[in-house]
Design an enzyme around this catalytic site. Structure first.
Site, short mmCIF file in Angstrom:
data_model
loop_
_atom_site.label_atom_id
_atom_site.label_comp_id
_atom_site.label_asym_id
_atom_site.label_seq_id
_atom_site.Cartn_x
_atom_site.Cartn_y
_atom_site.Cartn_z
N SER A 20 20.15 -88.63 2.24
CA SER A 20 20.59 -87.53 3.32
C SER A 20 19.42 -86.65 3.56
O SER A 20 18.67 -86.28 2.71
CB SER A 20 21.74 -87.12 3.15
OG SER A 20 21.81 -86.06 1.79
N GLU A 22 17.96 -82.73 5.41
CA GLU A 22 18.50 -81.69 5.95
C GLU A 22 17.39 -81.19 6.94
O GLU A 22 16.26 -81.09 6.69
CB GLU A 22 18.59 -80.52 4.73
CG GLU A 22 19.03 -79.13 5.23
CD GLU A 22 19.39 -78.09 4.48
OE1 GLU A 22 20.26 -78.47 3.65
OE2 GLU A 22 18.64 -77.22 4.38
N ASP A 114 24.04 -66.28 3.44
CA ASP A 114 23.22 -65.23 2.86
C ASP A 114 23.79 -64.18 3.47
O ASP A 114 24.21 -63.95 4.50
CB ASP A 114 21.79 -65.39 2.91
CG ASP A 114 21.23 -66.47 2.03
OD1 ASP A 114 21.80 -66.72 0.83
OD2 ASP A 114 20.14 -67.15 2.45
N PHE A 224 9.95 -68.47 -2.73
CA PHE A 224 10.99 -69.09 -2.61
C PHE A 224 11.78 -69.06 -4.07
O PHE A 224 13.04 -68.52 -4.31
CB PHE A 224 11.33 -70.33 -1.94
CG PHE A 224 12.60 -70.93 -1.95
CD1 PHE A 224 13.64 -70.38 -1.09
CD2 PHE A 224 13.15 -71.99 -2.89
CE1 PHE A 224 14.99 -71.00 -1.10
CE2 PHE A 224 14.23 -72.61 -3.06
CZ PHE A 224 15.26 -71.94 -2.10
N HIS A 274 19.36 -85.83 -1.62
CA HIS A 274 19.66 -84.97 -0.25
C HIS A 274 18.16 -84.21 -0.13
O HIS A 274 17.77 -83.60 -1.15
CB HIS A 274 20.65 -83.91 -0.51
CG HIS A 274 20.86 -83.30 0.69
ND1 HIS A 274 21.24 -83.60 1.99
CD2 HIS A 274 20.54 -81.77 1.08
CE1 HIS A 274 21.43 -82.86 3.07
NE2 HIS A 274 20.90 -81.82 2.57
#
Length: 308
Positions: A20, A22, A114, A224, A274
């Protein structure tokens, strides 16, 4: 290559590998063109679903909804719309959920979201909103029979005091009706399997799908990881050393590193992935190709060559 794919398929018990993807909603016309080029490129790989992220602001929510609706109308892909609890009342969130159902969406990725100030700021639920992801999941399932995916954290959520609390939260989301967990990205596969052992020992039996982030910009990925508490191995930093001004080589290294990671996961029994695409198709397409996930015409050709 075909024999390598077949060998890995045998190692995974013969179960086919599924993927999948995103995406995030575009802010400009140029970004929209990039997004739809990526969707067009990746759609022939027949992903299980494609998810679209969701922000706290009204304009971001509108862009997410518009992107999801366009996927429904213009492609055969199954969209999974992200939805958060941030800065909205229950009534406002419920309206969005009903709008997705009416638009033909049958899958939601439910997240707390967030804080408006970003990662590291204290989270305060809306006084009239859903307080937790578990509450949000239950609210979604009350409205309609959506498939609901939720997040999972192999290195625990950065705000969580410990793994026990983290696992309690995941269990509450599953008890509320979540059908799948998708992990935060990670770069050390042992961390994923250690986490999976903890999840199963806690009695949580939904699929826990590894989230894979192909690292094309190491500095951004490192920044990140520092914000989210994601462990970044020294060997990964060494792979990208000296390539700050060499984007083409960085792409090659990124594809090789991500392919190594997913091949190791397949060898250890994982069959669903994913991918966090960052709205870029090339790296993800290359990794899927190496996994044997190809458009029907190419897959047929590869099968014929193997038979020959």
């Amino acid at each position: 290559m075909s024999s390598e794919i077949e060998r890995r398929s045998r190692r995974s018990g013969g179960k086919p590998i599924s993927v999948s993807f995103e995406f995030f909603p575009p802010k400009t016309a140029e970004m929209e063109a990039t997004l739809w080029n990526s969707i067009t490129r990746l759609a022939p790989l027949a992903p299980k679903f494609v998810s679209v992220t969701y922000g706290a602001g009204g304009s971001t929510r509108e862009r997410t909804h518009a992107t999801v609706e366009r996927i429904v109308k213009e492609t055969r892909l199954a969209p999974a719309a992200h939805l958060t609890c941030v800065s909205a009342t229950k009534a406002e969130v419920d309206e969005v959920v009903r709008g997705y159902w009416d638009a033909g969406v049958r899958h939601i990725v439910a997240l707390r979201g967030d804080p408006p100030g970003g990662v590291g700021h204290h989270y305060e639920p809306h006084a009239e909103g859903y307080r937790t992801t578990a509450e949000l999941v239950a609210g979604i399932r009350r409205i309609a029979n959506f498939e609901v995916s939720v997040s999972a954290y192999p290195e625990k959520h950065p705000e969580s005091p410990g793994f026990d609390t983290d696992l309690d939260i995941l269990a509450a989301k599953v008890d509320a009706g979540a059908t799948r967990a998708i992990t935060q990205c990670f770069f050390d596969n042992d961390l994923y399997f250690d986490y999976l052992d903890k999840v199963r020992a806690r009695g949580i039996d939904v699929p826990v799908v590894p989230g894979i982030l192909p690292v094309s910009n190491f500095k951004q990925a490192k920044n990140f990881s520092e914000k989210t508490g994601t462990y970044m191995p020294d060997w990964l930093a060494a792979r990208f050393e000296g390539l700050d001004n060499d984007p083409e080589t960085r792409k090659l290294i990124a594809a090789a590193v991500a392919a190594e990671q997913v091949f190791d996961l397949v060898d250890r029994g994982v069959t669903e992935f994913h991918f966090y695409t960052l709205n870029r198709a090339d790296l993800v397409y290359a990794i899927c190709h190496l996994l044997g996930i190809r458009p029907p015409q190419e897959a047929g050709q590869a099968s014929g060559q193997a038979a020959a």
